[in-house]
Design a protein around this motif. Structure first.
Motif, mmCIF file in Angstrom:
data_model
loop_
_atom_site.group_PDB
_atom_site.id
_atom_site.type_symbol
_atom_site.label_atom_id
_atom_site.label_comp_id
_atom_site.label_asym_id
_atom_site.label_seq_id
_atom_site.Cartn_x
_atom_site.Cartn_y
_atom_site.Cartn_z
ATOM 1 N N PRO A 120 41.080 30.067 49.553
ATOM 2 C CA PRO A 120 40.056 30.266 50.222
ATOM 3 C C PRO A 120 39.584 31.811 50.822
ATOM 4 O O PRO A 120 40.895 32.634 50.658
ATOM 5 C CB PRO A 120 40.068 29.517 51.546
ATOM 6 C CG PRO A 120 41.355 28.505 51.338
ATOM 7 C CD PRO A 120 41.733 29.094 50.073
ATOM 8 N N ALA A 121 38.545 32.173 51.063
ATOM 9 C CA ALA A 121 38.297 33.602 51.389
ATOM 10 C C ALA A 121 39.375 33.772 52.651
ATOM 11 O O ALA A 121 39.618 33.051 53.711
ATOM 12 C CB ALA A 121 37.002 33.891 51.877
ATOM 13 N N SER A 122 40.028 35.185 52.800
ATOM 14 C CA SER A 122 40.733 35.408 53.701
ATOM 15 C C SER A 122 40.338 36.701 54.348
ATOM 16 O O SER A 122 39.946 37.817 53.854
ATOM 17 C CB SER A 122 42.274 35.579 53.013
ATOM 18 O OG SER A 122 43.381 36.160 53.962
ATOM 19 N N THR A 123 40.572 36.985 55.787
ATOM 20 C CA THR A 123 40.727 37.861 56.571
ATOM 21 C C THR A 123 41.693 38.827 56.689
ATOM 22 O O THR A 123 41.787 39.676 57.742
ATOM 23 C CB THR A 123 39.599 37.914 57.593
ATOM 24 O OG1 THR A 123 40.568 36.717 58.335
ATOM 25 C CG2 THR A 123 38.365 37.232 57.482
ATOM 26 N N ILE A 124 42.681 38.338 56.158
ATOM 27 C CA ILE A 124 43.954 38.930 56.576
ATOM 28 C C ILE A 124 44.328 40.533 56.243
ATOM 29 O O ILE A 124 43.706 40.862 55.175
ATOM 30 C CB ILE A 124 45.210 38.324 55.664
ATOM 31 C CG1 ILE A 124 45.545 37.009 55.670
ATOM 32 C CG2 ILE A 124 46.580 39.087 55.790
ATOM 33 C CD1 ILE A 124 46.615 36.279 55.164
ATOM 34 N N LYS A 125 44.669 41.342 57.381
ATOM 35 C CA LYS A 125 44.871 42.676 57.126
ATOM 36 C C LYS A 125 46.282 42.825 57.242
ATOM 37 O O LYS A 125 46.917 42.624 58.521
ATOM 38 C CB LYS A 125 43.951 43.391 58.321
ATOM 39 C CG LYS A 125 42.711 43.063 58.244
ATOM 40 C CD LYS A 125 41.899 43.810 57.357
ATOM 41 C CE LYS A 125 40.239 43.697 57.541
ATOM 42 N NZ LYS A 125 39.635 43.158 56.418
ATOM 43 N N LEU A 126 46.833 43.644 56.159
ATOM 44 C CA LEU A 126 48.400 43.971 56.175
ATOM 45 C C LEU A 126 48.503 45.230 57.195
ATOM 46 O O LEU A 126 47.614 46.041 57.102
ATOM 47 C CB LEU A 126 48.661 44.247 54.602
ATOM 48 C CG LEU A 126 48.941 42.686 54.004
ATOM 49 C CD1 LEU A 126 49.451 43.257 52.600
ATOM 50 C CD2 LEU A 126 49.418 41.788 54.605
ATOM 51 N N SER A 127 49.752 45.258 57.702
ATOM 52 C CA SER A 127 50.042 46.658 58.549
ATOM 53 C C SER A 127 51.451 47.078 58.142
ATOM 54 O O SER A 127 52.341 46.414 58.307
ATOM 55 C CB SER A 127 49.898 46.152 60.155
ATOM 56 O OG SER A 127 49.954 47.441 60.758
ATOM 57 N N PRO A 128 51.412 48.135 57.520
ATOM 58 C CA PRO A 128 50.499 49.152 57.503
ATOM 59 C C PRO A 128 49.527 48.928 56.182
ATOM 60 O O PRO A 128 50.009 48.159 55.467
ATOM 61 C CB PRO A 128 51.345 50.471 57.045
ATOM 62 C CG PRO A 128 52.317 49.933 56.629
ATOM 63 C CD PRO A 128 52.865 48.821 57.123
ATOM 64 N N PRO A 129 48.390 49.510 56.254
ATOM 65 C CA PRO A 129 47.301 48.940 55.384
ATOM 66 C C PRO A 129 47.899 49.391 53.862
ATOM 67 O O PRO A 129 48.326 50.476 53.746
ATOM 68 C CB PRO A 129 46.148 49.771 55.610
ATOM 69 C CG PRO A 129 46.243 50.348 57.175
ATOM 70 C CD PRO A 129 47.712 50.251 57.229
ATOM 71 N N THR A 130 47.463 48.462 53.001
ATOM 72 C CA THR A 130 47.764 49.043 51.630
ATOM 73 C C THR A 130 46.478 49.055 50.848
ATOM 74 O O THR A 130 45.589 48.537 51.061
ATOM 75 C CB THR A 130 48.610 47.796 50.938
ATOM 76 O OG1 THR A 130 48.960 48.291 49.330
ATOM 77 C CG2 THR A 130 47.878 46.416 50.929
ATOM 78 N N PRO A 131 46.572 50.317 49.763
ATOM 79 C CA PRO A 131 45.358 50.524 49.279
ATOM 80 C C PRO A 131 45.193 49.403 48.062
ATOM 81 O O PRO A 131 44.175 49.492 47.232
ATOM 82 C CB PRO A 131 45.726 51.887 48.533
ATOM 83 C CG PRO A 131 47.101 51.973 48.523
ATOM 84 C CD PRO A 131 47.619 51.254 49.807
ATOM 85 N N CYS A 132 46.275 48.607 47.595
ATOM 86 C CA CYS A 132 46.145 47.668 46.616
ATOM 87 C C CYS A 132 45.624 46.268 47.235
ATOM 88 O O CYS A 132 46.458 45.723 47.788
ATOM 89 C CB CYS A 132 47.420 47.584 46.118
ATOM 90 S SG CYS A 132 47.512 46.383 44.636
ATOM 91 N N THR A 139 47.996 43.132 46.709
ATOM 92 C CA THR A 139 48.852 42.897 47.759
ATOM 93 C C THR A 139 48.527 41.678 48.874
ATOM 94 O O THR A 139 49.045 40.671 49.183
ATOM 95 C CB THR A 139 49.526 43.975 48.506
ATOM 96 O OG1 THR A 139 49.895 45.005 47.244
ATOM 97 C CG2 THR A 139 50.760 43.838 49.370
ATOM 98 N N SER A 140 47.022 42.215 49.211
ATOM 99 C CA SER A 140 46.555 41.174 50.390
ATOM 100 C C SER A 140 46.528 39.851 49.855
ATOM 101 O O SER A 140 46.499 38.907 50.275
ATOM 102 C CB SER A 140 45.309 41.799 50.804
ATOM 103 O OG SER A 140 45.667 43.063 51.542
ATOM 104 N N ILE A 141 45.851 39.824 48.628
ATOM 105 C CA ILE A 141 45.658 38.512 47.783
ATOM 106 C C ILE A 141 46.759 37.731 47.765
ATOM 107 O O ILE A 141 46.927 36.413 47.852
ATOM 108 C CB ILE A 141 45.036 38.683 46.346
ATOM 109 C CG1 ILE A 141 43.677 39.045 46.780
ATOM 110 C CG2 ILE A 141 45.022 37.376 45.556
ATOM 111 C CD1 ILE A 141 42.932 39.815 45.359
#
Length: 103
Positions: A19-31, A34-36
């Motif tokens: 499913p679509a995700s709104t997860i935001k990693l901290s600190p943000p990653t340009p890749c 990684t979030s997927i």
């Protein structure tokens, strides 16, 4: 996607889209990968009792967090985690007209 869901379903395999995700990693990653990978882990952790086997490809590491959680004993005790590796580096380099170097 529906074609493949039906095709695999006829063989007793349940194909599930992430499913679509709104997860935001901290600190943000340009890749974005990684979030997927992390979103995949979170989804599978919530639904781990619905799966016997989870199969990943290796490209961009979508199974990284899931495999780490299994290795560390955090989740997926009764789930087999499989990763398909496409080919050895020498085949990859040859197919992309690259050259192996010694440095």
């Amino acid at each position: 996607f529906e074609y493949w869901r039906e095709e695999y379903g006829s063989r007793g395999v349940k194909l599930v889209p992430l499913p679509a995700s709104t997860i935001k990693l901290s600190p943000p990653t340009p890749c974005k990968y990684t979030s997927i990978s992390y979103a995949t882990y979170q989804y599978l952790k919530r639904h781990q009792h619905q799966f016997d086997i989870v199969h990943f490809h290796e490209w961009h590491g979508p199974g990284y967090y899931t495999a780490m959680a299994k290795k560390q004993g955090v989740a997926f005790r009764n789930v087999k985690i499989l990763t398909t590796i496409h080919c050895p580096s020498v085949f990859f380099m040859h197919g992309n007209y690259g050259y192996l170097t010694t440095h």
